[in-house]
Design a protein around this motif. Sequence first.
Motif, PDB file in Angstrom:
ATOM      1  N   SER A   1      -2.560   9.554  14.484  1.00  0.00           N
ATOM      2  CA  SER A   1      -1.247  10.130  14.180  1.00  0.00           C
ATOM      3  C   SER A   1      -0.621   9.634  12.883  1.00  0.00           C
ATOM      4  O   SER A   1       0.528   9.948  12.592  1.00  0.00           O
ATOM      5  CB  SER A   1      -0.297   9.857  15.352  1.00  0.00           C
ATOM      6  N   GLY A   2      -1.361   8.846  12.096  1.00  0.00           N
ATOM      7  CA  GLY A   2      -0.820   8.409  10.809  1.00  0.00           C
ATOM      8  C   GLY A   2       0.401   7.524  10.959  1.00  0.00           C
ATOM      9  O   GLY A   2       0.659   6.960  12.030  1.00  0.00           O
ATOM     10  N   ILE A   3       1.150   7.396   9.878  1.00  0.00           N
ATOM     11  CA  ILE A   3       2.330   6.529   9.849  1.00  0.00           C
ATOM     12  C   ILE A   3       3.580   7.398  10.011  1.00  0.00           C
ATOM     13  O   ILE A   3       3.679   8.476   9.424  1.00  0.00           O
ATOM     14  CB  ILE A   3       2.337   5.691   8.556  1.00  0.00           C
TER      15      ILE A   3
ATOM     16  N   GLU B   1       4.817   8.513  18.648  1.00  0.00           N
ATOM     17  CA  GLU B   1       6.076   8.812  19.327  1.00  0.00           C
ATOM     18  C   GLU B   1       6.579  10.216  18.982  1.00  0.00           C
ATOM     19  O   GLU B   1       6.955  10.983  19.866  1.00  0.00           O
ATOM     20  CB  GLU B   1       7.127   7.753  18.988  1.00  0.00           C
ATOM     21  N   TRP B   2       6.579  10.538  17.691  1.00  0.00           N
ATOM     22  CA  TRP B   2       7.096  11.877  17.338  1.00  0.00           C
ATOM     23  C   TRP B   2       6.138  12.981  17.789  1.00  0.00           C
ATOM     24  O   TRP B   2       6.581  14.063  18.187  1.00  0.00           O
ATOM     25  CB  TRP B   2       7.467  11.972  15.859  1.00  0.00           C
TER      26      TRP B   2
ATOM     27  N   GLY C   1       5.304  17.372  21.989  1.00  0.00           N
ATOM     28  CA  GLY C   1       4.559  18.029  23.059  1.00  0.00           C
ATOM     29  C   GLY C   1       3.153  17.533  23.307  1.00  0.00           C
ATOM     30  O   GLY C   1       2.442  18.076  24.154  1.00  0.00           O
ATOM     31  N   ALA C   2       2.719  16.504  22.584  1.00  0.00           N
ATOM     32  CA  ALA C   2       1.332  16.054  22.726  1.00  0.00           C
ATOM     33  C   ALA C   2       1.139  15.088  23.886  1.00  0.00           C
ATOM     34  O   ALA C   2       1.927  14.161  24.069  1.00  0.00           O
ATOM     35  CB  ALA C   2       0.873  15.383  21.431  1.00  0.00           C
ATOM     36  N   THR C   3       0.069  15.320  24.648  1.00  0.00           N
ATOM     37  CA  THR C   3      -0.417  14.323  25.602  1.00  0.00           C
ATOM     38  C   THR C   3      -1.269  13.348  24.805  1.00  0.00           C
ATOM     39  O   THR C   3      -2.133  13.770  24.031  1.00  0.00           O
ATOM     40  CB  THR C   3      -1.299  14.997  26.685  1.00  0.00           C
ATOM     41  N   ILE C   4      -1.043  12.036  24.988  1.00  0.00           N
ATOM     42  CA  ILE C   4      -1.793  11.042  24.201  1.00  0.00           C
ATOM     43  C   ILE C   4      -2.933  10.475  25.038  1.00  0.00           C
ATOM     44  O   ILE C   4      -2.726   9.977  26.154  1.00  0.00           O
ATOM     45  CB  ILE C   4      -0.875   9.916  23.692  1.00  0.00           C
TER      46      ILE C   4
ATOM     47  N   ALA D   1       5.269   6.458  22.762  1.00  0.00           N
ATOM     48  CA  ALA D   1       4.088   6.312  21.898  1.00  0.00           C
ATOM     49  C   ALA D   1       2.857   5.849  22.665  1.00  0.00           C
ATOM     50  O   ALA D   1       1.763   5.790  22.107  1.00  0.00           O
ATOM     51  CB  ALA D   1       4.399   5.314  20.779  1.00  0.00           C
ATOM     52  N   VAL D   2       3.048   5.502  23.928  1.00  0.00           N
ATOM     53  CA  VAL D   2       1.957   4.907  24.705  1.00  0.00           C
ATOM     54  C   VAL D   2       1.094   6.019  25.331  1.00  0.00           C
ATOM     55  O   VAL D   2       1.623   6.967  25.915  1.00  0.00           O
ATOM     56  CB  VAL D   2       2.532   3.986  25.808  1.00  0.00           C
TER      57      VAL D   2
END
Length: 316
Positions: A83-85, A121-122, A127-130, A160-161
């Motif tokens: 997800s980059g910075i 986090e963003w 809407g993303a499942t991590i 973010a987790v």
Amino acid sequence: MTMISRRGFLGSATAVAGAAWMSPRVLFAQEAQQPDVVINGRKAAATAKITTQKLRGGVYALMGSGGNIAVLPGPDGKVLVDSGISTSRPQILDALNALSAEPITHLINTHWHYDHTDGNEWMHAAGATIIAQEKCKARLSSVQEMKAFGATFPAAPKGAVPTKTFGEKDRTKLNGVTLSMAHYEPAHTDTDISIWFAEADVLHTGDTWFNGFYPFIDYSTGGNINGMIEAADRNLATTGPDTIIIPGHGPIGNKKQLQEYRNVLVEARDKVANMKQQGKTLADVIAAKPTAQYDATWGAGFMKPEVFLGLVYQGV
Ligand SMILES: [Zn+2]
């Protein structure tokens, strides 16, 4: 509010409830807890230029904010690897929107390091499942030390987790492409995974590969030089001559370049191990310049030759 009641309020356990109205101060306090490497990285990433590279089979790479990001757009929504910075959010969104209109529905983390997960986090809020290896979740959920940088990383915010984790392997089909995820033995960290986009024959190696540069190895969270070499061997064994390989850092590469990198690591490891066995100190090893023939190019990136030699020395 009188002085006394203000002090009483701020000092009480209910202070958390006041976070909304005093959020600028709270955010500043959280920012201050971040190590310098994060603060400086976020500053630089705010103005970073994102480059999009079309790979194959619907897979793209976004480069320029932390680790290399892979994107697979399609009717199931965009699938991202890393997800980059966080401060590059506007540029990353522009690059994603230029590919297609679908939202981000899935985000896979290659490992816990902030330059690959700071945007979690963003993206989750969008809407993303991590998805990640279970140790990646554990490390993002708690304070982490990185001794090589003298840095302490606070636990990542809840959003973010990763919420979907696996131990050794996982597989899913999205946008018509089979995604095979596999945990490495401890290499760069103990949380590393590879992601293979099977039909596209594209492999994301995470930070088990720095293309053209000496790699960072995070001993504090399980990494070691021998594991890095084993991971490079696995990457070689699981790719073909035409596989497009996305390294964690550096330009998109191929098997030939990966083989060169593996050979540099093995030569450095063997020379340093030999010298250490003979009783040489790290200072002796650095002074002897055992990797001199590679230093001008391979030491011109993130890791200076003497720092890389220190990481090798630590693990042999
Ligand atoms: Zn890393």
